[in-house]
Write a protein that holds these residues in place. Structure first.
Motif, PDB file in Angstrom:
ATOM      1  N   LYS A 159       0.816  -1.220   0.000  1.00  7.67           N
ATOM      2  CA  LYS A 159       0.000   0.000   0.000  1.00  7.67           C
ATOM      3  C   LYS A 159       0.844   1.263   0.000  1.00  7.67           C
ATOM      4  N   HIS A 160       1.930   1.244   0.784  1.00  2.94           N
ATOM      5  CA  HIS A 160       2.780   2.433   0.861  1.00  2.94           C
ATOM      6  C   HIS A 160       3.340   2.790  -0.516  1.00  2.94           C
ATOM      7  N   LYS A 161       3.798   1.785  -1.255  1.00  2.00           N
ATOM      8  CA  LYS A 161       4.373   2.033  -2.574  1.00  2.00           C
ATOM      9  C   LYS A 161       3.300   2.516  -3.553  1.00  2.00           C
ATOM     10  N   LEU A 162       2.106   1.944  -3.443  1.00  5.50           N
ATOM     11  CA  LEU A 162       1.005   2.376  -4.304  1.00  5.50           C
ATOM     12  C   LEU A 162       0.626   3.823  -4.005  1.00  5.50           C
ATOM     13  N   LYS A 163       0.566   4.175  -2.712  1.00  3.61           N
ATOM     14  CA  LYS A 163       0.221   5.542  -2.332  1.00  3.61           C
ATOM     15  C   LYS A 163       1.301   6.527  -2.748  1.00  3.61           C
ATOM     16  N   LYS A 164       2.561   6.099  -2.635  1.00  2.06           N
ATOM     17  CA  LYS A 164       3.673   6.989  -2.957  1.00  2.06           C
ATOM     18  C   LYS A 164       3.615   7.442  -4.417  1.00  2.06           C
ATOM     19  N   LYS A 165       3.198   6.541  -5.315  1.00  2.00           N
ATOM     20  CA  LYS A 165       3.098   6.890  -6.732  1.00  2.00           C
ATOM     21  C   LYS A 165       1.663   7.210  -7.144  1.00  2.00           C
ATOM     22  N   ASN A 166       0.760   7.255  -6.147  1.00  3.45           N
ATOM     23  CA  ASN A 166      -0.640   7.595  -6.416  1.00  3.45           C
ATOM     24  C   ASN A 166      -1.231   6.664  -7.489  1.00  3.45           C
ATOM     25  N   ILE A 167      -0.997   5.364  -7.324  1.00  5.30           N
ATOM     26  CA  ILE A 167      -1.483   4.390  -8.292  1.00  5.30           C
ATOM     27  C   ILE A 167      -2.936   4.047  -7.987  1.00  5.30           C
ATOM     28  N   GLU A 168      -3.779   4.124  -8.992  1.00  3.49           N
ATOM     29  CA  GLU A 168      -5.185   3.736  -8.854  1.00  3.49           C
ATOM     30  C   GLU A 168      -5.302   2.229  -9.106  1.00  3.49           C
ATOM     31  N   VAL A 169      -5.901   1.521  -8.168  1.00  6.44           N
ATOM     32  CA  VAL A 169      -6.062   0.068  -8.305  1.00  6.44           C
ATOM     33  C   VAL A 169      -7.515  -0.249  -8.633  1.00  6.44           C
ATOM     34  N   GLU A 170      -7.719  -0.934  -9.748  1.00  3.17           N
ATOM     35  CA  GLU A 170      -9.060  -1.379 -10.144  1.00  3.17           C
ATOM     36  C   GLU A 170      -9.115  -2.899 -10.014  1.00  3.17           C
ATOM     37  N   LYS A 171     -10.049  -3.383  -9.186  1.00  5.13           N
ATOM     38  CA  LYS A 171     -10.200  -4.826  -9.000  1.00  5.13           C
ATOM     39  C   LYS A 171     -11.498  -5.286  -9.651  1.00  5.13           C
ATOM     40  N   HIS A 172     -11.377  -6.247 -10.533  1.00  3.00           N
ATOM     41  CA  HIS A 172     -12.535  -6.840 -11.187  1.00  3.00           C
ATOM     42  C   HIS A 172     -12.524  -8.333 -10.831  1.00  3.00           C
ATOM     43  N   PHE A 173     -13.030  -8.637  -9.646  1.00  4.20           N
ATOM     44  CA  PHE A 173     -12.974  -9.998  -9.127  1.00  4.20           C
ATOM     45  C   PHE A 173     -14.265 -10.748  -9.462  1.00  4.20           C
ATOM     46  N   ALA A 174     -14.105 -11.943  -9.996  1.00  2.84           N
ATOM     47  CA  ALA A 174     -15.261 -12.776 -10.299  1.00  2.84           C
ATOM     48  C   ALA A 174     -15.917 -13.239  -8.995  1.00  2.84           C
ATOM     49  N   THR A 175     -17.242 -13.285  -8.994  1.00  2.00           N
ATOM     50  CA  THR A 175     -17.955 -13.770  -7.813  1.00  2.00           C
ATOM     51  C   THR A 175     -17.970 -15.297  -7.818  1.00  2.00           C
ATOM     52  N   GLU A 176     -17.985 -15.869  -6.631  1.00  2.00           N
ATOM     53  CA  GLU A 176     -18.025 -17.323  -6.454  1.00  2.00           C
ATOM     54  C   GLU A 176     -16.915 -18.032  -7.234  1.00  2.00           C
ATOM     55  N   LEU A 177     -15.713 -17.459  -7.170  1.00  2.00           N
ATOM     56  CA  LEU A 177     -14.566 -18.067  -7.845  1.00  2.00           C
ATOM     57  C   LEU A 177     -14.145 -19.322  -7.077  1.00  2.00           C
ATOM     58  N   PRO A 178     -13.921 -20.443  -7.758  1.00  2.00           N
ATOM     59  CA  PRO A 178     -13.486 -21.662  -7.054  1.00  2.00           C
ATOM     60  C   PRO A 178     -12.171 -21.439  -6.312  1.00  2.00           C
ATOM     61  N   HIS A 179     -11.933 -22.250  -5.288  1.00  2.00           N
ATOM     62  CA  HIS A 179     -10.724 -22.145  -4.480  1.00  2.00           C
ATOM     63  C   HIS A 179      -9.744 -23.248  -4.879  1.00  2.00           C
ATOM     64  N   PRO A 180      -8.688 -22.913  -5.632  1.00  2.00           N
ATOM     65  CA  PRO A 180      -7.714 -23.933  -6.021  1.00  2.00           C
ATOM     66  C   PRO A 180      -6.819 -24.308  -4.843  1.00  2.00           C
ATOM     67  N   LYS A 181      -6.221 -25.505  -4.885  1.00  2.00           N
ATOM     68  CA  LYS A 181      -5.266 -25.911  -3.860  1.00  2.00           C
ATOM     69  C   LYS A 181      -3.899 -25.334  -4.204  1.00  2.00           C
ATOM     70  N   ILE A 182      -3.349 -24.547  -3.280  1.00  3.78           N
ATOM     71  CA  ILE A 182      -2.096 -23.834  -3.540  1.00  3.78           C
ATOM     72  C   ILE A 182      -1.241 -23.800  -2.277  1.00  3.78           C
ATOM     73  N   TYR A 183       0.062 -23.516  -2.481  1.00  2.91           N
ATOM     74  CA  TYR A 183       0.932 -23.111  -1.382  1.00  2.91           C
ATOM     75  C   TYR A 183       0.728 -21.610  -1.231  1.00  2.91           C
ATOM     76  N   ILE A 184       0.029 -21.194  -0.194  1.00  2.00           N
ATOM     77  CA  ILE A 184      -0.445 -19.813  -0.121  1.00  2.00           C
ATOM     78  C   ILE A 184       0.698 -18.799  -0.100  1.00  2.00           C
ATOM     79  N   SER A 185       1.701 -19.008   0.762  1.00  2.00           N
ATOM     80  CA  SER A 185       2.778 -18.013   0.865  1.00  2.00           C
ATOM     81  C   SER A 185       3.559 -17.908  -0.439  1.00  2.00           C
TER      82      SER A 185
END
Length: 462
Positions: A333-359
């Motif tokens: 967030k700090h880096k985004l704010k520093k450059k005043n970057i606008e973030v647009e999120k277009h997230f699909a609803t009810e997206l399946p949950h894949p099995k992943i190594y989260i970190s």
């Protein structure tokens, strides 16, 4: 003068190599000397020799945008250059002689004979090569992790500092404020009004606290309201009314509400009643500020836990991709704010949950988003889109930066390739990204033109 087999046996890799094989190496090799300041090799030079440092020291450097970074050194008894079964065709960096050196050089044309007839010698050199690759990769992966950690730490320190400072400031203000309470309490206890009148005042007071509206007035509008309220209070017997108006306006207590209090208490008791109301509201406001600041810290800590997945076992688990992306955005967030970057999120609803190594997957988002921010000018736009594509989760990360030159598109996932300066990138961030995606049996692609660069990550659902 060439070395003896006994001298070569001082090299740890050659400890168990038979004398006749070491003698073959000596007979087929040439000796060259280099003085301080010369180069054993330069970036782009064809690698055609096995090199054994008999005397002196060689420093290995990488160049990034005209700057040099020392990544290692080879001294007496060190082995460098081309090794059997290595696919290296040209030097990636520079080998600068820092102490006068004597080097034994074996042409690669002798490698076939060595592999066919001298097993122990070949084995020792292959072991050297695998150890070199392992150590080099470990050091650079560690460097990449430390660089990423440094960026995240800087951002987190900034984000945590703001609410922490607010808490300290509010706590000091609350302590100072409470020191004036006894005197105000003395005045309020001298008020002589009925219980019904007290209930009327309490209703106004606690309604303004429990139903506190969002105060979205513009600065000019607020200034006008404060001036109007101050003038009204002074006209109704309150001295230093300007000290009260800010808090009253914060809780949207207007002239009609104050008129009701005035009518309830009468002129004699009005000033003490309003001062007490302002005192309670100020205490409420400061406590709210402390609560809000501590809540922000708690959310940041939770984001760190979610990002690192440090409260879970290190195994593949079904996870919400959106949670990881949101946590990463908090980390950056700090880096985004520093450059005043606008973030647009277009997230699909009810997206399946894949099995992943989260970190590990969160490392992918970190590298891709961080690179996107670096590529953009101030006030840029970052778009993150997710959707389901057959049996895959598809994530597009698009920036409107300068784009990747077409001649570099084919190299961006190569180890140590970077267009950043020394200290800004190691050149293995995207290689790590690709390796993690491959580990998940996924895929990553990139398309780029000025104003639109998109990295597309596909992760299998099952």
């Amino acid at each position: 003068m060439k070395p003896t087999t006994q001298q070569l046996r001082e090299i740890p890799d050659f400890l168990n190599v038979p004398d006749q094989q070491l003698q073959w190496l000596i007979d087929k090799s040439d000796i060259e000397t280099f003085t301080q300041g010369e180069f054993l090799f330069k970036r782009g030079d064809a690698t055609a020799h096995l090199s054994i440092i008999l005397e002196g020291k060689i420093v290995i450097k990488l160049e990034q945008n005209g700057n040099f970074k020392v990544v290692g050194e080879i001294s007496k008894n060190g082995i460098s250059g081309l090794l059997p079964f290595s696919r290296m065709s040209s030097a990636a960096g520079y080998g600068e002689v820092t102490q006068d050196a004597k080097i034994l050089l074996l042409e690669k044309s002798f490698f076939k004979e060595m592999v066919a007839n001298h097993y122990e010698l070949t084995e020792s050199l292959v072991h050297n090569m695998t150890s070199r690759v392992r150590e080099f990769t470990k050091n650079n992966v560690q460097s990449e992790k430390m660089m990423a950690l440094g960026k995240l730490s800087a951002g987190l320190a900034h984000e945590l500092n703001n609410p922490a400072s607010a808490m300290v400031s509010s706590a000091k203000a609350l302590k100072k404020h409470l020191s004036h309470v006894p005197e105000k309490f003395k005045r309020v206890t001298s008020i002589r009004i009925s219980g019904e009148q007290v209930d009327t005042i309490n209703d106004i007071l606690f309604n303004s606290i429990t139903n506190r509206p969002e105060n979205n007035m513009k600065l000019t509008e607020r200034a006008e309201k404060e001036d109007e309220l101050e003038e009204w209070l002074e006209g109704h017997g309150l001295e230093d009314a300007f000290e009260l108006t800010e808090t009253l306006i914060d809780f949207c207590i207007d002239i009609p509400a104050l008129q009701k209090i005035y009518d309830t208490t009468g002129e004699e008791n009005f000033a003490s009643a309003v001062e007490w109301i302002e005192n309670v509201l100020t205490t409420e406001k400061i406590v709210d500020e402390i609560s809000e600041a501590s809540d922000r810290i708690a959310k940041l800590v939770q984001s760190v836990k979610s990002y690192t997945h440090m409260d879970r076992a290190q195994e593949k688990v079904a996870a919400d991709i959106h949670t990881g992306i949101d946590s990463t955005l908090v980390m950056l967030k700090h880096k985004l704010k520093k450059k005043n970057i606008e973030v647009e999120k277009h997230f699909a609803t009810e997206l399946p949950h894949p099995k992943i190594y989260i970190s590990e997957i969160n490392q992918v988002w970190t590298n891709l988003i961080d690179n996107a921010v670096d590529a953009m000018e101030p006030s840029g736009r970052l778009q993150i889109t997710t959707n389901k594509d057959k049996s895959f989760i598809k994530i597009d990360i698009t920036d409107n930066g300068k784009g990747i030159p077409q001649e570099h598109i084919g190299s961006i996932f190569d180890p140590f390739f970077t267009t950043k300066s020394i200290g800004e990138g190691t050149g293995i961030g995207l290689e790590v990204v690709q390796r993690i995606i491959n580990q998940h049996n996924g895929d990553i692609k990139v398309t780029s033109q000025p104003g639109a660069t998109t990295f597309t990550v596909c992760l299998p659902i099952n």
